[in-house]
Design a protein around this motif. Structure first.
Motif: not given
Length: 474
Positions: A157, A160-161, A165, A168, A299, A301, A326, A353, A358
């Motif tokens: 979390h 990605l925050s 991007l 998500f 995860a 997007l 991702v 990841i 990404i």
């Protein structure tokens, strides 16, 4: 001492025996027996009169088989001169588990960035390659349930925050829930893994195509497939886990109930970590790798809007379109034991990841927005306005380096000022420290802000402070 050439020839012959048995799908016991003979021959080859041994570090395919399910077809197989089957690294999880077993490590928290390889069809625009980097984070050790699992999700979390991007979702499920669901829906035990791999395609295919594969290709009864379809359409949070614990069919499975109880506990910790806005309990999430034993997550997007808490998976419609996974991971409590001679288990949970994926998304977003991507961390370029000032540039850049400022000069004796300014524009260097004959006489440096083209004369003694002030505000 035995003749080295004879032992090498015996190793080659024994390697062929092992390969033949595997191709014929012989019993595990028979294969293990012949593999043991192969290893014994190699041990004899490694010995010498001086009592020393030659250790050859390899990653044999025996290491990789039986852990990736139907994805095993994507492993790059190789063959060395001794006839032994070898493979390129498929992921970072299996090598990590083997490392723990070999070194008798029972407690560790680590991250690892390295290349892995897939014999896949590349799709460059989607960040799908045959050789690519992964970044893994893993927690190994005996801990109370769901605490390290929740931290892994918190990390996903956070990453990605921070990367911004776009919207998500982190899908969460549990292999025990899946296995329990398959059992109560009438899936034979020997079809669990293959049906699991089919369910895993629901993020790419509509339910009807997934159902067709289950029934027509994998021989599952239509009734069992339809019952699975009812469950894999469900999405929610802690409330869904509570509801399924009361479900007439699911409540009959101890496995499923154990998984559902852990999902409830997980969501209680995720609430404390303040990440439940992006996490959804999704029964369609399967993740085809065989080594997962408990919680699994992925995860994705989304292109627009917020992914709905539930959607109709049976007709394949979604309000929000997925643009691909991702990150993914889960709990793999049995993997370390597979490499330990005494089958000592080390509970593990981790996340991977997809770095290239990404990067691909970030590049596409930058192109779409016509943004210039900064390709360097350099804060200031030391430039000159006239010829024959190389020594002065080097003297000043050394001062900046000694002060901890990320500075750079062009590797030319007499670069044109325009070329130096263009370099800053192209690479995103925010400041230029310009030296000229007049500036040297006056004891100042002309500091130029690349974005606004504003220029100001700064005394040499104040330059470091001024650069640090401006870069900290940026």
């Amino acid at each position: 001492m035995e003749d080295k050439a004879q032992i090498q020839e015996a190793i080659k012959v024994q390697g062929e025996v092992v390969r033949k048995l595997k191709s014929e799908k012989a019993s595990k016991e028979q294969i293990d027996e012949e593999v043991a003979k192969l290893l014994e021959l190699k041990a004899r080859l490694g010995g010498g009169d001086d009592g020393k041994h030659q250790f050859v570090l390899k990653t044999p395919k025996e290491t990789l088989t039986g852990k990736y399910g139907e994805d095993s077809k994507l492993i790059y197989d190789l063959k060395d001169q001794g006839g032994e089957l070898l493979s390129l690294r498929y992921d970072l999880t299996v090598p990590f588990a083997r490392y723990l077993a070999m070194n008798k490590i029972t407690n560790i928290k680590r991250y690892h960035i390295a290349k892995v390889y897939r014999r896949d069809n590349p799709a460059m625009t989607r960040g799908r390659y045959r050789e690519f980097y992964q970044c893994d984070f893993d927690i190994a050790g005996q801990y109370d349930a769901m605490i390290p699992d929740a931290e892994c999700l918190k990390i996903v979390h956070e990453i990605l925050s921070e990367l911004e991007l776009g919207d998500f979702r982190i899908k969460v499920n549990d292999r025990r829930i899946l296995d329990g669901m398959f059992a109560v829906c009438g899936v034979p035990d020997d079809k669990f893994r293959t049906i699991c791999s089919t369910v895993d395609k629901l993020d790419k295919l509509p339910w009807q195509e997934v159902r067709k594969e289950m029934v027509d290709e994998k021989g599952l009864s239509e009734e069992a497939a339809d019952q699975i379809g009812e469950y894999v359409s469900l999405h929610g949070g802690m409330d869904l886990a509570e509801r399924l614990l009361q479900d007439p069919r699911m409540s009959q499975s101890k496995q499923a109930c154990a998984g559902l109880s852990d999902i409830k506990l997980l969501f209680s910790y995720l609430q404390l970590f303040q990440v439940t806005d992006k996490v959804v309990f999704d029964l369609s999430l399967a993740r085809g790798l065989d080594y997962y034993t408990g919680v699994i997550y992925e995860a994705v997007l989304t292109q627009a809007g917020v992914a709905p808490a539930s959607n109709d998976a049976q007709n394949g419609s979604e309000e929000s379109v997925s643009v691909g996974s991702v990150a993914g991971g889960g709990r793999y409590d049995g993997l370390v034991g597979m490499f330990d001679p005494k089958n000592r288990k080390v509970p593990c949970v981790g996340v991977s990841i997809g770095i290239e994926r990404i990067f691909s998304i970030m590049e596409q977003r930058a192109e779409a927005a016509a943004e210039k991507v900064r390709t360097t961390e350099v804060q200031v370029l030391v430039a000159s306005a006239q010829k024959n000032l190389l020594e002065e540039r080097l003297r000043l850049v050394t001062e900046l380096w000694n002060a901890g400022i990320k500075a750079e000069v062009m590797y030319k004796k007499n670069p044109k000022l325009l070329s130096q300014l263009q370099l800053c524009e192209e690479t995103g260097i925010p400041l230029v420290a310009i030296l000229g004959e007049q500036e040297l006489k006056d004891g100042v440096v002309k500091l130029r802000v690349v974005a606004s083209r504003e220029e100001v004369d700064v005394s040499r003694s104040d330059l470091i402070t001024e650069i640090k002030r401006r870069t900290s505000e940026a």
